[in-house]
Every structure is written in C-alpha cells, then in structure tokens.
Scaffold this motif. Structure first.
Motif, mmCIF file in Angstrom:
data_model
loop_
_atom_site.group_PDB
_atom_site.id
_atom_site.type_symbol
_atom_site.label_atom_id
_atom_site.label_comp_id
_atom_site.label_asym_id
_atom_site.label_seq_id
_atom_site.Cartn_x
_atom_site.Cartn_y
_atom_site.Cartn_z
ATOM 1 N N UNK A 228 0.811 -1.221 0.000
ATOM 2 C CA UNK A 228 0.000 0.000 0.000
ATOM 3 C C UNK A 228 0.842 1.269 0.000
ATOM 4 N N UNK A 229 2.157 1.150 0.198
ATOM 5 C CA UNK A 229 3.047 2.315 0.233
ATOM 6 C C UNK A 229 4.055 2.250 -0.906
ATOM 7 N N UNK A 230 4.545 3.394 -1.403
ATOM 8 C CA UNK A 230 5.645 3.373 -2.373
ATOM 9 C C UNK A 230 6.856 2.666 -1.775
ATOM 10 N N UNK A 231 7.649 2.040 -2.628
ATOM 11 C CA UNK A 231 8.766 1.219 -2.158
ATOM 12 C C UNK A 231 10.058 1.657 -2.836
ATOM 13 N N UNK A 232 11.133 1.685 -2.050
ATOM 14 C CA UNK A 232 12.471 1.944 -2.583
ATOM 15 C C UNK A 232 13.213 0.615 -2.637
ATOM 16 N N UNK A 233 13.844 0.326 -3.764
ATOM 17 C CA UNK A 233 14.651 -0.887 -3.874
ATOM 18 C C UNK A 233 16.079 -0.498 -4.228
ATOM 19 N N UNK A 234 17.048 -1.294 -3.746
ATOM 20 C CA UNK A 234 18.476 -1.046 -4.016
ATOM 21 C C UNK A 234 19.156 -2.388 -4.253
ATOM 22 N N UNK A 235 19.877 -2.510 -5.361
ATOM 23 C CA UNK A 235 20.724 -3.672 -5.619
ATOM 24 C C UNK A 235 22.167 -3.311 -5.279
ATOM 25 N N UNK A 268 25.968 -12.001 -8.716
ATOM 26 C CA UNK A 268 25.653 -12.098 -7.276
ATOM 27 C C UNK A 268 25.432 -10.711 -6.687
ATOM 28 N N UNK A 269 24.359 -10.566 -5.943
ATOM 29 C CA UNK A 269 24.030 -9.258 -5.402
ATOM 30 C C UNK A 269 23.157 -9.443 -4.162
ATOM 31 N N UNK A 270 22.842 -8.328 -3.523
ATOM 32 C CA UNK A 270 21.832 -8.318 -2.461
ATOM 33 C C UNK A 270 20.794 -7.266 -2.831
ATOM 34 N N UNK A 271 19.575 -7.488 -2.386
ATOM 35 C CA UNK A 271 18.510 -6.532 -2.654
ATOM 36 C C UNK A 271 17.929 -6.061 -1.336
ATOM 37 N N UNK A 272 17.668 -4.771 -1.262
ATOM 38 C CA UNK A 272 17.011 -4.187 -0.094
ATOM 39 C C UNK A 272 15.825 -3.385 -0.605
ATOM 40 N N UNK A 273 14.615 -3.694 -0.121
ATOM 41 C CA UNK A 273 13.425 -2.957 -0.548
ATOM 42 C C UNK A 273 12.582 -2.640 0.674
ATOM 43 N N UNK A 274 12.331 -1.365 0.868
ATOM 44 C CA UNK A 274 11.632 -0.891 2.066
ATOM 45 C C UNK A 274 10.609 0.168 1.669
ATOM 46 N N UNK A 275 9.643 0.470 2.550
ATOM 47 C CA UNK A 275 8.710 1.565 2.267
ATOM 48 C C UNK A 275 9.453 2.881 2.068
ATOM 49 N N UNK A 276 8.912 3.716 1.186
ATOM 50 C CA UNK A 276 9.546 5.001 0.867
ATOM 51 C C UNK A 276 9.250 5.991 1.987
ATOM 52 N N UNK A 277 10.013 5.858 3.089
ATOM 53 C CA UNK A 277 9.890 6.731 4.254
ATOM 54 C C UNK A 277 11.121 7.618 4.358
ATOM 55 N N UNK A 278 12.294 7.008 4.296
ATOM 56 C CA UNK A 278 13.552 7.743 4.329
ATOM 57 C C UNK A 278 13.894 8.258 2.931
ATOM 58 N N UNK A 279 14.705 9.320 2.823
ATOM 59 C CA UNK A 279 15.188 9.742 1.503
ATOM 60 C C UNK A 279 15.921 8.600 0.806
ATOM 61 N N UNK A 280 15.826 8.554 -0.513
ATOM 62 C CA UNK A 280 16.401 7.445 -1.280
ATOM 63 C C UNK A 280 17.910 7.342 -1.044
ATOM 64 N N UNK A 295 15.387 -1.222 6.853
ATOM 65 C CA UNK A 295 14.142 -1.548 7.560
ATOM 66 C C UNK A 295 14.297 -1.334 9.062
ATOM 67 N N UNK A 296 15.458 -1.710 9.604
ATOM 68 C CA UNK A 296 15.708 -1.520 11.039
ATOM 69 C C UNK A 296 15.684 -0.037 11.383
ATOM 70 N N UNK A 297 16.323 0.791 10.540
ATOM 71 C CA UNK A 297 16.372 2.232 10.799
ATOM 72 C C UNK A 297 14.977 2.843 10.692
ATOM 73 N N UNK A 298 14.168 2.386 9.734
ATOM 74 C CA UNK A 298 12.811 2.922 9.596
ATOM 75 C C UNK A 298 11.971 2.599 10.827
ATOM 76 N N UNK A 299 12.076 1.364 11.328
ATOM 77 C CA UNK A 299 11.352 1.006 12.556
ATOM 78 C C UNK A 299 11.832 1.877 13.714
ATOM 79 N N UNK A 300 13.160 2.073 13.815
ATOM 80 C CA UNK A 300 13.703 2.923 14.875
ATOM 81 C C UNK A 300 13.236 4.365 14.749
ATOM 82 N N UNK A 301 13.144 4.867 13.517
ATOM 83 C CA UNK A 301 12.695 6.247 13.295
ATOM 84 C C UNK A 301 11.247 6.424 13.738
ATOM 85 N N UNK A 302 10.377 5.512 13.314
ATOM 86 C CA UNK A 302 8.975 5.579 13.733
ATOM 87 C C UNK A 302 8.867 5.514 15.258
ATOM 88 N N UNK A 303 9.608 4.590 15.864
ATOM 89 C CA UNK A 303 9.561 4.427 17.320
ATOM 90 C C UNK A 303 10.000 5.701 18.022
#
Length: 334
Positions: A228-235, A268-280, A295-303
């Motif tokens: 339901x929210x915009x998502x930021x992804x990073x490879x 080989x890579x890693x992917x991180x995709x989180x709600x668009x809350x923090x600046x890209x 994701x950990x930082x976003x939870x900490x920010x909301x808290x």
C-alpha cells in the motif's frame, strides 16, 4: 535528582560535541552545502534538497561516485552533481558523467581540475526554506512573531529590574520556585512506551517490505510492489564495479506497480526494498551496510517519533509542594 541533572548535562555535552564536529568542516572549507535545482539525479536527490559535498583527491574517485563539478558552460557559481560512469587515465584524469534520471550520458567530459568534491550526504527539502520565507504569512509566523515576543520579554525584564527592591523580591521568589520544581523521567513508563511504539512501528514497516537479502540477478528482473506504500529498492552487487552495469540498480516503485531491471546475467548481489519513508540516498547508503539495515532504521525512526510525541507521559515536571499534598491526601483517604 542528581542523576537526572547528570543525564541532562551528558546529553547537552553530546549535542555540543556533535554540532562542533559537524560544523568544523564547513568553516575549514573541506565540505560545502549546495542546493539541488534540477531533477537530473532523481530520485536519489530531488530539487530543493541540500547536498553536502566533501573535497576529494580526484585520484581517489572511482566509477559510481557522485561528484560535483564546475558547469562546463562557464556559468559563475554554478555546479553540476552527476555520477561517474567511466574515466580516462592520463596526465589529468578525465571523467564521463551522467545524471541518474537522464537516458544518455553528458555530452561533455569533466577534467579532474573541475571537480569540486564528492557527494557525502543529502538533506531533504532544506533548499525550499528561502522560498518559503518569502511567503508573508509564513514569515510573520516564523520570524516576526517570535522576534516580537523576545522584544516584549526584554522590555518586561527591563521594567521589572529597574526597581532594585522589586528585582530582589522577584529573584528570591524565582529561586524558591526553582528549588520546589524538578523533572522526572518515568523509566518503567518510558520502557513500556518504547515497547508499544516499537511494535506499532514494526507493524507499519514489515507488511510493506519487499524482498531483502542475497539474490542472483538474471538478465531481466522484475521488481513488484503489491503493497500500500511506495517502495524503494536497491541492488548492491558483490563487485561494486558492476553497479553501473545494472540498469536502474535503485529506484522507487509506486503501489500496485512494477519495474524492470536489466543486469549482467548471474550477477551475485543483495537486494534491499523498504517503504519510501527515508530519503532514497539514505536508503542506498544504509543498504551498503546491510540489506536489512534500512528496515531496522525505519522502525527505529517511527519508534523515536512516536515516543517523542508522547513525551508528556514519561518526562514530567513535578513540584515538591504538590507531591507532599498528594501524600497527605492519600494518608487521609487511607
């Protein structure tokens, strides 16, 4: 009482140390703030954002770095901030740059002597403040009214202290009041609030998370956002030099939408995709540490924000007189 004062002094000193360490580079000239005026680097930096540029030896720059350099059109005090996509060695390094939002590379090359510095941080929306201050209503609320209140307070103090006897009486009363008032952090209540707001924050972020962790990229990769929210992804490929080879290695996907990412097969890579809350830009830098860190930082920010809003519940001003009256009332009821 003493513990609270020590805690407050420690926080104050930490803030002072942080501010001094953050501001020293600006005074020495090793770091410069700049305002983003165009959308050529969207979405990692948006028009109106402030970017912090740090001076750097051009020989230390690598492909993938975002650099600020003098405008090749010889416009005074004008700079461009684009990403290095290739470089040429020689007597002087030459950089080929490109805006992340542009479809083609820049039609010019940047000599090392024109490089001002490398991007190290992005502060969102700060560049809009000068424009906002031009609005008469906002200027009245943010500048005129606070300044008027300060002037009125100073006039009041001048009138009050013009009479020595009245000034001594006022100071005596003020000191008595200060001795009766103290501030208290309710530890158990604070811990309960942090726990509850942490669970709420987790409930907001987790359902809107995308895929996170190690991945092997194919030639064509589909990034879906059914949340339901915009998502930021990073490879973040294991070989950082392959990042430029991945077309759209980071981006924003709107709800119920998808995007295609083209990459060298079996990367080989890693992917991180989180709600668009923090600046890209923040998400990109955090994802370089760990795909789960954004994701950990976003939870900490909301808290933190929820806990800050509830500060009257866990940080309270009390009066010794009021406390004694409450004790007497409880004894009477008992």
């Amino acid at each position: 009482m003493k513990e609270i004062k020590i805690f407050q002094i420690a926080i104050f000193l930490l803030i002072i140390v942080f501010l001094v360490s953050a501001l020293i580079p600006f005074f020495t000239g090793s770091e410069k703030p700049m305002i983003v005026l165009s959308g050529s680097m969207t979405p990692i930096m948006l028009p109106g954002d402030m970017v912090i540029i740090r001076s750097v030896d051009p020989n230390d720059l690598v492909v993938g770095d975002v650099i600020a350099f003098k405008d090749p059109g010889d416009k005074p005090n004008s700079f461009i901030t684009h990403r290095i996509i290739s470089l040429e060695e020689g007597k002087e390094r030459i950089f080929q740059t490109k805006g992340d939002a542009n479809n083609v590379e820049d039609d010019f090359k940047v000599p090392a002597s024109d490089v001002v510095g490398r991007l190290i941080f992005v502060i969102p929306f700060v560049g809009y403040l000068p424009e906002i201050s031009k609005n008469n209503h906002i200027f009245l609320l943010t500048i005129i009214m606070p300044a008027s209140l300060l002037v009125i307070e100073e006039i009041r103090n001048l009138i009050l202290y013009s009479n020595p006897a009245r000034a001594r009486k006022f100071e005596t009363e003020r000191k008595k009041m200060a001795r009766r008032i103290y501030y208290m952090i309710k530890g158990k209540r604070l811990a309960a609030i942090i726990l509850i707001t942490g669970l709420i924050s987790t409930g907001i972020v987790i359902p809107n998370l995308g895929t996170n962790g190690p991945i092997i990229l194919e030639r064509e990769n589909t990034i879906e956002n059914s949340r339901s929210l915009p998502m930021v992804y990073v490879f973040t490929p294991e070989d950082s030099g392959q990042r430029i080879a991945i077309n759209s290695w980071y981006g924003v996907v709107t709800p119920d939408n998808e995007t295609q990412v083209i990459a060298p097969k079996n990367t080989p890579s890693t992917i991180s995709s989180v709600p668009y809350v923090l600046p890209v830009y923040w998400v990109v830098r955090l994802a370089e540490i760990s795909p789960y860190f954004p994701a950990i930082v976003e939870v900490g920010l909301y808290t933190f924000l929820f806990t800050l809003l509830l500060i009257p519940l866990w940080y309270q001003k009390s009066s010794i007189g009021k406390k004694s009256k409450k004790i007497k009332l409880r004894r009477l009821v008992a």
